[in-house]
Design an enzyme around this catalytic site. Structure first.
Site, PDB file in Angstrom:
ATOM      1  N   CYS A 141       3.346 -20.533  25.178  1.00 33.43           N
ATOM      2  CA  CYS A 141       3.402 -19.447  24.200  1.00 33.43           C
ATOM      3  C   CYS A 141       4.722 -19.574  23.448  1.00 33.43           C
ATOM      4  O   CYS A 141       5.784 -19.567  24.066  1.00 33.43           O
ATOM      5  CB  CYS A 141       3.360 -18.083  24.874  1.00 33.43           C
ATOM      6  N   GLU A 203       4.008  -9.810  17.401  1.00 26.47           N
ATOM      7  CA  GLU A 203       3.535 -11.122  16.989  1.00 26.47           C
ATOM      8  C   GLU A 203       2.137 -11.075  16.389  1.00 26.47           C
ATOM      9  O   GLU A 203       1.296 -10.284  16.799  1.00 26.47           O
ATOM     10  CB  GLU A 203       3.498 -12.075  18.195  1.00 26.47           C
TER      11      GLU A 203
END
Length: 287
Positions: A141, A203
Site C-alpha cells: 500500500c 486517500e
C-alpha cells in the site's frame, strides 16, 4: 489528464527537483536513482506548505528513513473526482490537521498479490512506519509520486508503475516478477482514517490485483513480517483482529476492501475472470 485550479489556494511555489530517494533498497537498486523527468506544474497548482516543510520538535524521534520519505516524496493531490489539483509532501498529506483543515486528498494504490495457489500475500508494516505501524495489511500500500511515469491516467498506468516500484522497495520483488501489464485495476475507493492524534490517511485508492509467483525479500525499514493466506486463514485473521487477540490489528483500508469487495473478487481470481468485475468508472466512498 485534467488539471483543476484551486482558486482558494495561496500562491504556491514550484517544488525543487530531487532525485527519487526511497528506503534502504535505494542503495541496491540503481534504476531507482533516476530523477523524475516531470516538469513542475504551474506555481498556482503546486501545493507546498512552507510552515511544516521541516516538521516540528515532536518529529525528532522519527526514524531517519521514514523522515526522509516524509519530506522527499511528493504525493499527487486530487479532488473527489480523482482530478489532479497539485502535489504536496507525504508529511503534509498525512497530517490530520491539514487533512481536516485543507481537505488534502491524495492518490494511493493497494496491491493484492496472489500466488498460483490463489493465496493472498499479506505484510505487517514495520514498527518505524509513521502511520499504522505493525498493523497487518494487503501486499503493498503506497502512493504514486508526482512524477511523469506515475501521473499517467490512461488505463491506470501511473498507479501500476508506482505499484511495481514499491513492490521492489518494500518486498524486494523484482520488476520482472510483476510486469506492469499483469496488474488488473479493479476499482477505486475514497476513505479517511486517523492513525493517532497527529497522523492519518485521506486517500483515493486504486485497487490493483495480480496473480504471480514471485520471489520476496522484505525490506525491514518497511515490513516487519509477511505471510500468504487462503480464504479460511484470512477469516481467522479477521476473527482475531475483531477479538483483539494478541494485539493483532488490520489496516483500515484493507478492512474496507475485505468487507466490501475481497471475497467476491477472490472468486474471480480463481476463475481467471478478474476483468469481468473491473469498474474504474465508479469511485466508492467508504467509511
Amino acid at each position: 489528464m485534467t488539471l483543476l485550479l484551486n482558486t482558494t489556494a495561496k500562491l504556491y511555489i514550484a517544488p525543487r527537483t530531487l532525485p527519487f530517494t526511497s528506503s534502504s533498497t535505494f542503495a541496491r537498486s540503481p534504476f531507482l536513482r533516476i530523477p523524475s523527468l516531470l516538469k513542475p506544474l504551474s506555481p498556482l497548482t503546486a501545493r507546498v506548505s512552507l510552515s511544516s516543510t521541516m516538521g516540528d520538535s515532536a518529529d525528532a524521534g522519527m526514524d531517519a528513513v521514514q523522515r526522509r520519505l516524509m519530506f522527499d516524496d511528493e504525493c499527487i493531490l486530487v479532488d473527489e473526482n480523482d482530478r489532479v489539483v497539485g502535489h504536496d509532501t507525504k508529511y503534509n498529506c498525512h497530517l490530520m490537521e491539514k487533512i481536516e483543515k485543507d481537505n488534502l486528498l491524495h492518490r494511493a494504490f493497494s496491491v493484492f498479490l496472489f500466488n498460483s495457489k490463489y493465496e493472498l500475500l499479506l505484510q505487517q508494516r514495520s514498527a518505524t512506519k509513521v502511520t499504522f505501524p505493525l498493523v497487518w495489511t494487503n501486499t503493498c500500500c503506497s502512493h504514486p509520486l508526482y512524477r511523469e511515469s506515475e501521473l499517467i491516467d490512461e488505463e491506470s498506468l501511473g498507479a501500476r508503475n508506482a505499484a511495481q516500484r514499491k513492490l521492489l522497495d518494500e518486498l524486494g520483488i523484482p520488476a520482472e516478477d510483476v510486469p506492469v501489464d499483469q496488474f488488473t485495476p479493479l476499482g477505486r475507493m475514497l476513505y479517511k482514517a486517523p492513525s493517532d492524534g497527529k497522523w492519518g490517511e485521506h486517500e483515493l485508492d486504486y485497487l490493483l490485483f495480480i496473480v504471480r509467483d514471485v520471489s520476496v525479500n522484505p525490506n525491514p525499514d518497511e515490513v516487519a513480517d509477511i505471510k500468504y493466506v487462503n480464504r479460511d486463514e484470512l477469516k481467522e485473521l479477521l476473527r482475531k483482529a475483531d477479538a483483539g487477540e494478541g494485539g493483532l490489528k488490520l489496516s483500515p483500508w484493507f478492512r474496507l476492501v475485505v468487507d466490501n469487495f475481497l471475497f467476491k473478487w477472490w472468486d474471480h481470481v480463481e476463475k481467471g475472470t478478474l476483468k469481468e468485475v473491473a469498474d474504474m468508472k465508479t469511485i466508492h466512498k467508504l467509511t
